[in-house]
Scaffold this active site. Structure first.
Site, short mmCIF file in Angstrom:
data_model
loop_
_atom_site.label_atom_id
_atom_site.label_comp_id
_atom_site.label_asym_id
_atom_site.label_seq_id
_atom_site.Cartn_x
_atom_site.Cartn_y
_atom_site.Cartn_z
N ARG A 151 -9.73 5.91 11.07
CA ARG A 151 -8.27 5.82 11.08
C ARG A 151 -7.64 6.83 12.06
NH1 ARG A 151 -6.33 3.03 6.46
NH2 ARG A 151 -7.82 1.36 6.05
N HIS A 181 -11.46 7.37 5.04
CA HIS A 181 -10.55 8.50 5.12
C HIS A 181 -11.32 9.74 4.64
CE1 HIS A 181 -6.50 6.13 4.62
NE2 HIS A 181 -6.58 6.59 5.85
N ASP A 195 0.82 -1.22 0.00
CA ASP A 195 0.00 0.00 0.00
C ASP A 195 0.85 1.27 0.00
OD1 ASP A 195 -2.66 -0.82 -0.16
OD2 ASP A 195 -2.88 -1.09 2.02
N CYS A 202 -5.19 9.61 -3.19
CA CYS A 202 -4.45 8.73 -2.27
C CYS A 202 -3.00 8.55 -2.75
CB CYS A 202 -5.08 7.35 -2.19
SG CYS A 202 -6.75 7.32 -1.58
N ARG A 206 0.72 -1.42 7.50
CA ARG A 206 1.24 -0.21 6.84
C ARG A 206 2.23 0.56 7.71
NH1 ARG A 206 -2.59 3.53 3.45
NH2 ARG A 206 -0.51 3.99 2.64
N1 ARG Z 1 -5.39 0.15 1.31
C1 ARG Z 1 -5.10 1.47 1.80
C2 ARG Z 1 -5.59 1.60 3.22
O1 ARG Z 1 -6.63 1.09 3.53
C3 ARG Z 1 -5.70 2.53 0.94
C4 ARG Z 1 -5.33 3.90 1.34
C5 ARG Z 1 -6.06 4.96 0.57
N2 ARG Z 1 -5.54 6.24 0.86
C6 ARG Z 1 -6.24 7.37 1.03
N3 ARG Z 1 -5.59 8.48 1.15
N4 ARG Z 1 -7.54 7.34 1.14
O2 ARG Z 1 -4.95 2.21 4.05
#
Ligand code: ARG
Length: 294
Positions: free
Chosen positions: A150, A179, A79, A286, A104
């Site tokens: 998040r 997000h 990612d 993203c 991550r």
């Molecule tokens: N698979 C990643 C996650 O879930 C995707 C991130 C997408 N990034 C964003 N800025 N919305 O963290």
């Protein structure tokens, strides 16, 4: 009878400004864990196609006159292509990230080193969970800050201390829009607005109201009464995961209603196809970290 002239309501002509972005090629991109509802490890991912789609996005930025820096991707961090989650840069100050998911977490250090190696002297690493521009959206005067899935709300306070700018917290309620940058974007930052537009924050935004709690929706209505309201179909196409330079708006070509709405306001929509990256729950924004150096 003396007529008192009403001040003319000026509509601002969208003006592009040159931007500098940081991106990470998706060389090791795949979907092998699930940390948002879009990810399904059983669906095949075409890494080469992802690379081609990403390269096209990068080339569009360059053709528009923007600068794109690249960071080296790391094996085992599929990612890492989503650079927006790695730092927030305002006025040359870098606030790094702290990922919620262990998968991550190591990305943060790679990006931190990139900033140190590229002349940034003020690099602060957060103590709270902070997924950077994924949840922190700069409007030119106010930092909009998402939470719910998040970024920890305490990270909003931390961002306010680090940048010395007002932070407005917004509650996200739909796991598909986990997000803030999947539910809202800025078309024009504040600045250069006409004196008649004294109300509101002066920035032009687009957002999907249902992604927000009722209270946060009211905040957005008060702050941005003229915002573009996106439809669920726009949001599901990752249409709000868009990037504007003040005039040209890069967004997924599938977000048809939003593309029309953006054009109607005098902006220039540029549709892109990042279907492979969407399999990980990401779109053009993203993949793009804005370096606001000045
Ligand atoms: N698979 C990643 C996650 O879930 C995707 C991130 C997408 N990034 C964003 N800025 N919305 O963290």
């Amino acid at each position: 009878m003396t007529a008192v002239a009403e001040p003319a309501r000026m509509t601002r002509e969208p003006v592009a400004t040159r931007r500098r972005y940081l991106m990470c090629p998706p060389r090791y991109f795949t979907v092998r864990y699930v940390i948002n509802p879009w990810m399904n490890p059983r669906l095949p991912v075409d890494t080469e196609l992802a690379m081609a789609q990403w390269s096209r996005l990068r080339d569009i930025y360059r053709e528009l006159g923007h600068t794109v820096e690249e960071i080296e991707p790391q094996p085992g961090l599929p990612d890492m292509v989503f650079a927006a989650n790695a730092a927030t840069v305002i006025g040359g100050t870098v606030l790094g990230s702290r990922f919620r998911n262990a998968e991550r977490a190591p990305e943060a250090e790679h990006y931190r080193r990139w900033f140190l190696a590229n002349g940034y002297s003020e690099v602060v690493m957060p103590t709270e969970i902070n997924e950077a521009e994924g949840d922190l959206v700069w409007t030119g005067r106010v930092l909009l800050a998402g939470t719910g899935f998040r970024t920890d709300p305490r990270a909003h306070d931390e961002a306010q201390e680090v940048f010395g700018v007002p932070v407005v917290s917004l509650q996200l309620v739909d796991p598909h829009f986990y997000h803030l940058d999947t539910a809202l974007f800025v078309l024009s930052e504040e600045g250069g607005r006409s004196p008649d537009e004294a109300a509101g924050s002066g920035a032009v935004i687009a957002y999907f109201p249902e992604a927000f709690s009722p209270g946060s929706r009211r905040v957005l209505e008060r702050m941005f009464p003229d915002a573009i309201r996106a439809t669920r179909a726009d949001a599901e196409a990752f249409g709000l995961n868009a990037l504007s330079d003040g005039r040209r708006v890069i967004l997924p070509e599938q977000a048809e209603h939003l593309i029309a709405a953006v054009a109607e306001r005098g902006y220039e929509p540029i549709g892109v196809d990042v279907s492979e990256l969407r399999k990980a729950g990401g779109g053009p924004k993203c993949c793009t970290l804005e370096l606001r150096d000045g």
